[in-house]
Structures are given as structure tokens and as C-alpha cells.
Design a protein around this motif. Structure first.
Motif, PDB file in Angstrom:
ATOM      1  N   THR A 140       0.854  -1.189   0.000  1.00 37.31           N
ATOM      2  CA  THR A 140       0.000   0.000   0.000  1.00 37.31           C
ATOM      3  C   THR A 140       0.885   1.233   0.000  1.00 37.31           C
ATOM      4  OG1 THR A 140      -1.659  -1.165   1.313  1.00 37.31           O
ATOM      5  CG2 THR A 140      -1.842   1.215   1.227  1.00 37.31           C
ATOM      6  N   ALA A 141       0.533   2.198  -0.819  1.00 41.63           N
ATOM      7  CA  ALA A 141       1.167   3.517  -0.798  1.00 41.63           C
ATOM      8  C   ALA A 141       0.079   4.514  -0.416  1.00 41.63           C
ATOM      9  CB  ALA A 141       1.748   3.855  -2.165  1.00 41.63           C
ATOM     10  N   SER A 142       0.371   5.363   0.559  1.00 46.72           N
ATOM     11  CA  SER A 142      -0.636   6.313   1.022  1.00 46.72           C
ATOM     12  C   SER A 142      -0.032   7.693   1.251  1.00 46.72           C
ATOM     13  CB  SER A 142      -1.310   5.808   2.307  1.00 46.72           C
ATOM     14  OG  SER A 142      -0.353   5.643   3.323  1.00 46.72           O
ATOM     15  N   VAL A 143      -0.904   8.677   1.257  1.00 55.49           N
ATOM     16  CA  VAL A 143      -0.520  10.064   1.534  1.00 55.49           C
ATOM     17  C   VAL A 143      -1.479  10.586   2.596  1.00 55.49           C
ATOM     18  CG1 VAL A 143      -0.307  12.396   0.588  1.00 55.49           C
ATOM     19  CG2 VAL A 143       0.354  10.416  -0.809  1.00 55.49           C
ATOM     20  N   ASP A 144      -0.929  11.085   3.684  1.00 54.60           N
ATOM     21  CA  ASP A 144      -1.750  11.628   4.777  1.00 54.60           C
ATOM     22  C   ASP A 144      -2.819  10.638   5.232  1.00 54.60           C
ATOM     23  OD1 ASP A 144      -0.293  14.028   4.767  1.00 54.60           O
ATOM     24  OD2 ASP A 144      -1.606  14.908   3.240  1.00 54.60           O
ATOM     25  N   GLY A 145      -2.474   9.363   5.269  1.00 54.18           N
ATOM     26  CA  GLY A 145      -3.396   8.342   5.738  1.00 54.18           C
ATOM     27  C   GLY A 145      -4.444   7.910   4.725  1.00 54.18           C
ATOM     28  N   ILE A 146      -4.404   8.478   3.528  1.00 56.57           N
ATOM     29  CA  ILE A 146      -5.357   8.124   2.470  1.00 56.57           C
ATOM     30  C   ILE A 146      -4.641   7.242   1.450  1.00 56.57           C
ATOM     31  CG2 ILE A 146      -6.853   9.001   0.634  1.00 56.57           C
ATOM     32  CD1 ILE A 146      -7.024  11.616   2.317  1.00 56.57           C
ATOM     33  N   VAL A 147      -5.205   6.073   1.167  1.00 60.28           N
ATOM     34  CA  VAL A 147      -4.577   5.127   0.244  1.00 60.28           C
ATOM     35  C   VAL A 147      -4.529   5.726  -1.163  1.00 60.28           C
ATOM     36  CG1 VAL A 147      -4.771   2.854  -0.833  1.00 60.28           C
ATOM     37  CG2 VAL A 147      -5.250   3.118   1.613  1.00 60.28           C
ATOM     38  N   ALA A 148      -3.332   5.722  -1.738  1.00 61.34           N
ATOM     39  CA  ALA A 148      -3.138   6.200  -3.111  1.00 61.34           C
ATOM     40  C   ALA A 148      -3.050   5.030  -4.084  1.00 61.34           C
ATOM     41  CB  ALA A 148      -1.871   7.049  -3.201  1.00 61.34           C
ATOM     42  N   THR A 149      -2.375   3.948  -3.668  1.00 61.36           N
ATOM     43  CA  THR A 149      -2.157   2.803  -4.547  1.00 61.36           C
ATOM     44  C   THR A 149      -2.100   1.530  -3.712  1.00 61.36           C
ATOM     45  OG1 THR A 149      -0.836   4.187  -6.029  1.00 61.36           O
ATOM     46  CG2 THR A 149      -0.600   1.811  -6.294  1.00 61.36           C
ATOM     47  N   THR A 150      -2.698   0.464  -4.253  1.00 64.88           N
ATOM     48  CA  THR A 150      -2.544  -0.868  -3.670  1.00 64.88           C
ATOM     49  C   THR A 150      -2.047  -1.789  -4.772  1.00 64.88           C
ATOM     50  OG1 THR A 150      -4.845  -1.472  -4.133  1.00 64.88           O
ATOM     51  CG2 THR A 150      -4.377  -0.545  -1.950  1.00 64.88           C
ATOM     52  N   ALA A 151      -1.283  -2.805  -4.370  1.00 62.94           N
ATOM     53  CA  ALA A 151      -0.768  -3.758  -5.358  1.00 62.94           C
ATOM     54  C   ALA A 151      -0.251  -4.990  -4.653  1.00 62.94           C
ATOM     55  CB  ALA A 151       0.356  -3.129  -6.180  1.00 62.94           C
ATOM     56  N   GLU A 152      -0.275  -6.094  -5.369  1.00 60.92           N
ATOM     57  CA  GLU A 152       0.467  -7.281  -4.975  1.00 60.92           C
ATOM     58  C   GLU A 152       1.740  -7.259  -5.802  1.00 60.92           C
ATOM     59  OE1 GLU A 152      -1.995 -10.717  -5.602  1.00 60.92           O
ATOM     60  OE2 GLU A 152      -3.276 -10.245  -3.885  1.00 60.92           O
ATOM     61  N   ILE A 153       2.866  -7.208  -5.122  1.00 62.01           N
ATOM     62  CA  ILE A 153       4.165  -7.111  -5.783  1.00 62.01           C
ATOM     63  C   ILE A 153       4.874  -8.460  -5.683  1.00 62.01           C
ATOM     64  CG2 ILE A 153       6.442  -6.002  -5.713  1.00 62.01           C
ATOM     65  CD1 ILE A 153       4.257  -4.085  -6.637  1.00 62.01           C
ATOM     66  N   ILE A 154       5.454  -8.888  -6.786  1.00 63.45           N
ATOM     67  CA  ILE A 154       6.204 -10.140  -6.829  1.00 63.45           C
ATOM     68  C   ILE A 154       7.651  -9.794  -7.163  1.00 63.45           C
ATOM     69  CG2 ILE A 154       6.439 -12.391  -7.948  1.00 63.45           C
ATOM     70  CD1 ILE A 154       3.387 -11.992  -8.732  1.00 63.45           C
ATOM     71  N   ILE A 155       8.558 -10.294  -6.345  1.00 65.56           N
ATOM     72  CA  ILE A 155       9.975 -10.105  -6.623  1.00 65.56           C
ATOM     73  C   ILE A 155      10.673 -11.454  -6.578  1.00 65.56           C
ATOM     74  CG2 ILE A 155      10.063  -7.694  -5.874  1.00 65.56           C
ATOM     75  CD1 ILE A 155      11.326  -8.591  -3.284  1.00 65.56           C
ATOM     76  N   SER A 156      11.785 -11.519  -7.257  1.00 62.74           N
ATOM     77  CA  SER A 156      12.548 -12.753  -7.384  1.00 62.74           C
ATOM     78  C   SER A 156      13.970 -12.517  -6.872  1.00 62.74           C
ATOM     79  CB  SER A 156      12.586 -13.159  -8.850  1.00 62.74           C
ATOM     80  OG  SER A 156      13.453 -14.242  -9.059  1.00 62.74           O
ATOM     81  N   HIS A 157      14.440 -13.404  -6.009  1.00 65.64           N
ATOM     82  CA  HIS A 157      15.811 -13.324  -5.503  1.00 65.64           C
ATOM     83  C   HIS A 157      16.722 -13.999  -6.512  1.00 65.64           C
ATOM     84  CE1 HIS A 157      18.848 -14.051  -2.028  1.00 65.64           C
ATOM     85  NE2 HIS A 157      19.121 -12.958  -2.692  1.00 65.64           N
ATOM     86  N   GLN A 158      17.636 -13.222  -7.063  1.00 61.81           N
ATOM     87  CA  GLN A 158      18.532 -13.718  -8.103  1.00 61.81           C
ATOM     88  C   GLN A 158      19.973 -13.599  -7.661  1.00 61.81           C
ATOM     89  OE1 GLN A 158      17.464 -14.839 -11.305  1.00 61.81           O
ATOM     90  NE2 GLN A 158      15.464 -14.782 -10.323  1.00 61.81           N
ATOM     91  N   ARG A 159      20.758 -14.544  -8.032  1.00 61.97           N
ATOM     92  CA  ARG A 159      22.209 -14.468  -7.849  1.00 61.97           C
ATOM     93  C   ARG A 159      22.815 -14.498  -9.249  1.00 61.97           C
ATOM     94  NH1 ARG A 159      22.690 -14.669  -2.481  1.00 61.97           N
ATOM     95  NH2 ARG A 159      21.306 -16.040  -1.314  1.00 61.97           N
ATOM     96  N   ILE A 160      23.432 -13.379  -9.606  1.00 58.56           N
ATOM     97  CA  ILE A 160      23.974 -13.274 -10.967  1.00 58.56           C
ATOM     98  C   ILE A 160      25.498 -13.227 -10.957  1.00 58.56           C
ATOM     99  CG2 ILE A 160      21.963 -12.214 -11.985  1.00 58.56           C
ATOM    100  CD1 ILE A 160      23.237  -9.505 -11.543  1.00 58.56           C
TER     101      ILE A 160
END
Length: 160
Positions: A140-160
Motif C-alpha cells: 500500500t502507498a498512502s498520503v496523509d493516511g489516504i490510500v493512493a495505490t494498492t498492489a500485490e508485488i512479486i519479486i525474485s531473488h537472483q544471484r547473478i
């Protein structure tokens, strides 16, 4: 887990609040693409931080210049970045060369409020799934306690 293991685990957690120099140890991003200014809270499965949105941001110069708003894609990127910091903390490791958390996807993204110059964008991420190097977060991203954006974020742990 015995007391010594618990104490060692706490020693590997970053001191709070994490300032920009500490955040730069966890994220490979640099100006103008580093979108987390401070981390204020870390629990066993969540993180809270913020991005101060200034009129001096390069992206505001061309994104509706008469009424500059932060691009939604950059809000989602900021959520992915703070989730990446949490990924390293949950793995009880500091980033090493060749170890990255890469943005792998976003689901159920919703934009509910515009983010404008002068706003402090509060970024919250909570781990909901971890399997074979793939992490999924409710964010959740919010400004002054009001939700601006919601999302399910997927990240991958990589060793390069």
C-alpha cells in the motif's frame, strides 16, 4: 531457537530509521531511480518507509507539467523497491555483489489517489508468500493516511 541465535538474528537487522546511506546498501538503484528515502519500521514480515515527492523530481517536469503528478508506474516501482529491502532483511542478509531482488510482477494494482509534489508517500509492504526464491507482498502507498495505490508485488531473488 536459543537466545544466542535470536540475538544474532537481531544483530543482522538494520538499525531504524534507515537513512538513505543505509538504504543504498540494500538497493542497487541510484538517482534518479532510487524511490525510497527512509525506512521507519521493520517487523518479522513487513516494512514501512517513505518517499518524499519534490517538485524538483525529474519525472514531474514532463508528467502533466501544468498539474504534475507522480506516475503510477513509479509508485509501483517504489513499492517493489521497499519490498526488495524487506526481502534482504527476511533472508537475514545484506546485499552482496551478484545478489539482487528483481521486480518480477505486479497484480491487482489499483490507483485511488493522485500523488503530487509536496506529498510524503508512505510505502508499506507485507510478505504473504515465499517459495523457491519468489516473494509475494501485499503493498500500500498512502498520503496523509489516504490510500493512493494498492498492489500485490512479486519479486525474485537472483544471484547473478
Amino acid at each position: 531457537m536459543n537466545m544466542t541465535e535470536s540475538q544474532n538474528q537481531d544483530l543482522n537487522k538494520p538499525a531504524l530509521p534507515m537513512n538513505i546511506q543505509q538504504i543504498r546498501e540494500y538497493l542497487p538503484h541510484r538517482y534518479p531511480f532510487l524511490l525510497v528515502d527512509r525506512v521507519t519500521e521493520i517487523t518479522d514480515n513487513s516494512i514501512v518507509g517513505y518517499k518524499n515527492v519534490s517538485i524538483n523530481e525529474e519525472f514531474l517536469q514532463g508528467h502533466f507539467p501544468e498539474y504534475p503528478i507522480m506516475p503510477g508506474v513509479l509508485i509501483v516501482e517504489a513499492l517493489a523497491q521497499i519490498s526488495g529491502v524487506l526481502g534482504f532483511v527476511l533472508n537475514n542478509e545484506k546485499p552482496q555483489p551478484g545478489s539482487l531482488f528483481l521486480f518480477a510482477g505486479a497484480e491487482k494494482v489499483r490507483f485511488k489517489k493522485q500523488v503530487v509534489a509536496g506529498d510524503q508517500l508512505v510505502l508499506k509492504s507485507e510478505l504473504v508468500m515465499q517459495k523457491r526464491g519468489i516473494y509475494k507482498y501485499n503493498c500500500t502507498a498512502s498520503v496523509d493516511g489516504i490510500v493512493a495505490t494498492t498492489a500485490e508485488i512479486i519479486i525474485s531473488h537472483q544471484r547473478i
